[in-house]
Design a protein around this motif. Sequence first.
Motif, short mmCIF file in Angstrom:
data_model
loop_
_atom_site.label_atom_id
_atom_site.label_comp_id
_atom_site.label_asym_id
_atom_site.label_seq_id
_atom_site.Cartn_x
_atom_site.Cartn_y
_atom_site.Cartn_z
N ASN A 39 0.81 -1.22 0.00
CA ASN A 39 0.00 0.00 0.00
C ASN A 39 0.85 1.28 0.00
N GLN A 47 -1.76 4.17 -0.52
CA GLN A 47 -2.99 3.71 -1.16
C GLN A 47 -3.92 3.06 -0.15
N ASN A 53 -8.28 1.99 0.68
CA ASN A 53 -9.33 1.21 0.01
C ASN A 53 -9.99 1.99 -1.12
N GLU A 54 -10.09 3.32 -0.94
CA GLU A 54 -10.84 4.10 -1.92
C GLU A 54 -10.04 5.24 -2.55
N GLN A 55 -8.90 5.61 -1.97
CA GLN A 55 -8.18 6.76 -2.48
C GLN A 55 -6.68 6.61 -2.22
N THR A 56 -5.91 7.45 -2.92
CA THR A 56 -4.45 7.49 -2.76
C THR A 56 -4.06 8.88 -2.27
N LYS A 57 -3.22 8.94 -1.26
CA LYS A 57 -2.75 10.20 -0.71
C LYS A 57 -1.25 10.34 -0.96
N LYS A 58 -0.82 11.58 -1.18
CA LYS A 58 0.58 11.84 -1.50
C LYS A 58 1.24 12.65 -0.38
N ASP A 84 -0.69 16.11 -0.72
CA ASP A 84 -1.69 16.20 0.34
C ASP A 84 -1.04 16.63 1.65
N ILE A 139 -8.10 6.05 4.95
CA ILE A 139 -8.05 6.32 3.50
C ILE A 139 -8.30 5.04 2.72
#
Length: 463
Positions: free
Chosen positions: A153, A175, A177-182, A207, A463
């Motif tokens: 992930n 990553q 379940n529903e979105q990816t954060k940076k 992010d 997330i």
Amino acid sequence: MDVRIKFLGAAQTVTGSKYLLDLEGFRLLVDCGLFQGIRELRERNWDDFPVDASSINAVILTHAHIDHSGYLPKLVREGFNGPVYCTEATGALLKIMLLDAAKLQEEEAEWAIKKGYSRHSHPKPLFTIEDATKALTLIRDYPYETQVVLHPNLQAVFSNAGHILGSSIVSLLAQGNEQTKKIVFSGDLGPANHPVLNHSTKIQNADILLVESTYGNREVSTDNPLEPFGQIVNEALEKGGCLLIPSFAVGRTQMLIYYLKMLFEKGQIPDVPVYIDSPMAISATEIYREHHPYHKLKKEDSPSIFDYKNFNYLQPQDASIALNNKKSNAIIISASGMCVGGRIMHHLYHRLPRANDTLLFVGYQAEGTRGRKILEGDEFINIFGLSVPVKCSVRHLNGLSAHGDKREILSWLGNLESPPKRTFIVHGEAESSYHFARSVRRLGWKNVIVPEYLESFQLFDHI
């Protein structure tokens, strides 16, 4: 997936960079640096690590400077045994820098025992060559802009930071379940006018952002430093003495070589010998030759820059000691850049009392270091347990820093298409960090935070 961060270093100080990310059981340490400077900071290196070192799954390094990588052998000694991710050039530099740091640790412990100036009855090194050697077996290195899988992930990408060879901005993609954060770690950002390295990569979105603030409260001259550098060299030699330059072995020494060659070729300084008295700087210079994609120098040009007739590279210790007999017409470049250890120490011991000699600082001097104390006008400096008078001329040259200044870092931030959800100001002394935070808020950014040492934050929920 929840994501937390804990600030284990470089929080309201310039050294000891360490940021611990916890992604529901996967622990990633971003940078693993030594604290330097005032005693209160240095003593943190000797404390037990704030978390169980064996519980850390991986380490990722922005670059090879010791304040970002030098704690790694100690972390290994305390039980860490996971992979260490970095760029190719950083991996090459670590092979010399960690072993050199360990060698200095062992030598300083032996010297303290011999001279009896330690507060401890049985001085020991913070880590050993054996620890550093084991740490090097954990290195996994990659080219810029390659997506590296750290965990199912979590991926990482290294982008050029323009600070030293192989330095990087680290972008982490978490990553859920529903979105990816940076999450973006700026590392140390280089200046726009660096003569050898390419400018730092523009990052367009984040992010969460951690950005350095070494020079967050000042603007450094963007004028070409060649002319003032030449003036200082000439003034030093006209005094009938030698010019001593404490310099970081990686990055700054190669920049000095670049400028000195230009001054010699233009006939703007006398034809005197230059002694590069740092085995690590010599080895680092070889790595510059081998990693052409990481700098501006063309393959056919770099040998002539580093092998110029005036440059003398000193490896043996006795050759270094022999320089103490040179009274005039020589330029000596030696490490460490903040005068906290290494061969520069015996040069300072002999040259600080000489009124005809000149000491030139060409980089940042952290709070509490010998370099900072000399710059601030201390009349006596403790070296090898002895009080040494400062009678030589002391100069400081701006424009050679490997850090971007306030204006340049703000310009780099301006490349983001929208402000991050949260921005952490790190890697700066408290005054600099708070000043820079105010400057960032004036851009209209919200949630700009100057974290404290050991402070933790929840970055994302589910997330």
